[in-house]
Design an enzyme around this catalytic site. Structure first.
Site, PDB file in Angstrom:
ATOM      1  N   TYR A  52       0.815  -1.212   0.000  1.00  0.00           N
ATOM      2  CA  TYR A  52       0.000   0.000   0.000  1.00  0.00           C
ATOM      3  C   TYR A  52       0.854   1.269   0.000  1.00  0.00           C
ATOM      4  CZ  TYR A  52      -3.023   3.777   1.494  1.00  0.00           C
ATOM      5  OH  TYR A  52      -3.679   4.971   1.551  1.00  0.00           O
ATOM      6  N   HIS A  82      -3.680  16.625  -2.435  1.00  0.00           N
ATOM      7  CA  HIS A  82      -4.098  16.721  -1.040  1.00  0.00           C
ATOM      8  C   HIS A  82      -3.940  18.138  -0.474  1.00  0.00           C
ATOM      9  CE1 HIS A  82      -4.367  12.442  -1.337  1.00  0.00           C
ATOM     10  NE2 HIS A  82      -4.616  12.279  -0.039  1.00  0.00           N
ATOM     11  N   ASN A 194       0.844  11.471   5.969  1.00  0.00           N
ATOM     12  CA  ASN A 194       0.223  10.591   6.952  1.00  0.00           C
ATOM     13  C   ASN A 194       0.838  10.929   8.310  1.00  0.00           C
ATOM     14  OD1 ASN A 194      -0.596   7.135   6.119  1.00  0.00           O
ATOM     15  ND2 ASN A 194      -1.843   8.944   6.177  1.00  0.00           N
ATOM     16  N   TYR A 279     -17.031  29.399  47.631  1.00  0.00           N
ATOM     17  CA  TYR A 279     -16.274  28.308  47.011  1.00  0.00           C
ATOM     18  C   TYR A 279     -15.135  28.804  46.125  1.00  0.00           C
ATOM     19  CZ  TYR A 279     -19.848  24.856  48.375  1.00  0.00           C
ATOM     20  OH  TYR A 279     -20.692  24.033  49.075  1.00  0.00           O
ATOM     21  N   ARG A 282     -12.498  29.270  48.703  1.00  0.00           N
ATOM     22  CA  ARG A 282     -12.221  28.119  49.564  1.00  0.00           C
ATOM     23  C   ARG A 282     -11.816  26.877  48.777  1.00  0.00           C
ATOM     24  NH1 ARG A 282     -16.920  25.288  52.540  1.00  0.00           N
ATOM     25  NH2 ARG A 282     -17.934  27.262  51.999  1.00  0.00           N
ATOM     26  N   PHE A 327      -2.054   6.546  12.306  1.00  0.00           N
ATOM     27  CA  PHE A 327      -2.384   7.904  11.883  1.00  0.00           C
ATOM     28  C   PHE A 327      -3.660   8.428  12.529  1.00  0.00           C
ATOM     29  CE2 PHE A 327      -3.637   4.789   8.557  1.00  0.00           C
ATOM     30  CZ  PHE A 327      -4.997   4.749   8.855  1.00  0.00           C
ATOM     31  N   GLU A 413     -12.357   5.638   5.232  1.00  0.00           N
ATOM     32  CA  GLU A 413     -11.994   6.247   6.514  1.00  0.00           C
ATOM     33  C   GLU A 413     -13.307   6.581   7.234  1.00  0.00           C
ATOM     34  OE1 GLU A 413      -9.581   9.370   4.960  1.00  0.00           O
ATOM     35  OE2 GLU A 413      -8.260   7.918   3.999  1.00  0.00           O
TER      36      GLU A 413
END
Length: 506
Positions: A52, A82, A194, A279, A282, A327, A413
């Site tokens: 791959y 990309h 990646n 609070y 405290r 990834f 994905e």
């Protein structure tokens, strides 16, 4: 020059790189492993077995075989296709951190890139060639694909980069710095895009800022306690050891040290009509301490991720090349959500301390809105309103991102982490928190001064002096926006914490 050893880089080293712009390179010991994995990938690219991303297409196109003569084109096409990031570019410091994290990942010797790839990233860091990386476009699943592609594009002479203050075409930026683009070999484009480096860098910068704010909150909280003449009894050590949480114990100890020796505190130790403080005074060790524990856990996660190999496939120690899922940025998404929760809560309790100090019904004798002439002057009335607005904004932003997912890439994905925007939101949240704490510092300083001739403790006197070096005591009303900005800077730079001498380990 900062030398990074993959697998051993620390949060402190990464913060130095981010804050100071220090160049970075890998330790020389990484060379053999990098070269060996590159040789294994080169052999696979020439072989008959489908591997791959080496001799196949990507994602849903993994079944398409690519002949060896098209390897360089395959990798270049991957990068260019990309480059789909949008939005403003990452700031230079964060983009450089992205590059350093990519070095750490490649330096583990499992990614199959040639030493030339590592050398170019190192040279770009040293020369100050910073890719323009758009901040949006990653879902944090198959790595931060789109933003990392913009980083890789500059390395092949495409895209855009910032060099000496100018945004230039990538090839021109490299040329001006005396650098040469690379031609990508098998898997090298995939190794570059990646990975979780953008999500991790954004989460780390959020963590650095959050820790700076938390330390400041301990100082401003101690100042607020003295300003309203609060009790130090709730910081007694045994209370916190009985519960046992490390962060709570540490915050209580820090507050005891900051308030020790305060004349204001001693003046009302006996015969104080109040039985308990609200609070927000405290319970500071319990709330800020819980946030500290959460930030410490997130920091450990991010340090591990910074040293991780997160591309795919990986060259394993036996020489096999195996597809996995490193990834996927789920750990980073969880860490970012944890940081967001801590930031929101630190701000929420700090804002209540601000509200306490400006309210004459609650502040134990301080004038309304901390002005010497209330009515004619509004004092810090609207500064408190600003903190309320920012506190509320942070509450909305703290909603978890890691539980969101949507399938992408034709359902290949089909579960994603959303880590990138989970981490990106931390920048705005920590800026909001720094403003809240800056306003608290102004209010507390003003309140302490109203207690004269009684004096606060030594550490808090020094903190007040640091505030007054930047922002004068408020008498008559004046244009306040610059004062708020200077107070914010005291928080973000760590100057207030340094002045008080507070040391709080990460």
């Amino acid at each position: 020059m900062l030398t990074l050893t993959p697998g051993e880089a620390t949060l402190a080293q990464l913060e130095t790189l981010w804050r100071e712009g220090t160049p970075a390179r890998l330790a020389e010991t990484t060379g053999p492993a990098i070269a060996a994995s590159a040789a294994r990938i080169a052999a696979a690219a020439q072989g008959d077995q489908a591997v791959y991303g080496v001799n196949t297409g990507f994602g849903k196109l993994a079944s398409v075989r690519i002949p060896p003569e098209d390897t360089a084109t395959l990798q270049r096409n991957l990068i260019l296709s990309h480059c789909c990031g949008v939005g403003a570019p990452l700031d230079i410091a964060t983009a450089r951190l992205v590059m350093a994290l990519k070095l750490l990942s490649l330096g583990r010797g499992a990614s199959g890139v040639r030493p030339e790839i590592v050398a170019l990233i190192e040279a770009m860091l040293e020369a100050g060639v910073t890719p323009a990386i758009p901040e949006q476009g990653s879902v944090g699943a198959s790595g931060d694909l789109a933003p990392l592609a913009h980083m890789a594009a500059v390395m092949i002479g495409a895209g855009e980069a910032i060099y000496q203050g100018e945004t230039l075409p990538g090839a021109e930026a490299l040329a001006r710095a005396g650098l040469t683009p690379v031609t990508l070999g098998a898997k090298e484009g995939l190794a570059l895009i990646n990975g979780t480096q953008v999500s991790t860098a954004l989460a780390l910068t959020g963590w650095f800022r959050a820790m700076a704010c938390l330390r400041a909150a301990i100082v401003t909280g101690a100042m607020s306690t003295d300003a309203i003449m609060g009790s130090t009894a709730p910081t007694r050590a045994e209370i916190h050891t009985l519960r046992g949480h490390r962060g709570q114990i540490d915050v209580a100890a820090a507050m005891r040290g900051l308030l020790k020796g305060s004349e204001i505190r001693e003046s009302h130790r006996e015969d104080d009509a109040r039985v308990q403080d609200p609070y927000c005074i405290r319970c500071q060790p319990q709330v800020t301490g819980a946030a500290l524990d959460l930030l410490r856990f997130a920091g450990q996660t991010l340090e591990t991720e910074a040293n991780a190999v997160t591309d795919n496939p990986l060259v394993l120690s036996d020489g096999s090349i195996v597809s996995g899922g490193n990834f996927h940025a789920e750990p980073v998404a969880f860490a970012a959500d944890q940081i967001a929760l801590a930031v929101a809560e630190i701000g929420a309790i700090a804002q209540r301390r601000v509200a306490l100090m400006v309210d004459p019904a609650l502040s134990f004798g301080l004038p309304p809105f901390l002005t010497p002439e209330p009515g004619l002057n509004s004092g810090l009335m609207i500064a408190e309103v600003t903190t309320a607005a920012l506190m509320s904004e942070n509450k909305h932003l703290a909603a978890p991102c890691s539980v969101d997912s949507t399938p992408t890439s034709a359902n290949q994905e089909d579960h994603v982490s959303m880590a990138a925007h989970a981490a990106r939101r931390l920048g705005g949240m920590t800026r909001n928190l720094a403003v809240i704490l800056g306003v608290e510092a102004l209010c507390a300083g003003q309140g302490i001064e109203f207690r004269a001739p009684l004096a606060t403790s030594g550490p808090l006197k020094r903190a007040l002096a640091a505030i007054r070096a930047e922002v004068a005591t408020m008498g008559a009303d004046r244009y306040l926006a610059p004062d708020l900005a200077r107070a914010q800077a005291l928080i973000e730079t760590g100057s207030l914490v340094a002045a008080a001498g507070l040391e709080m380990p990460a």
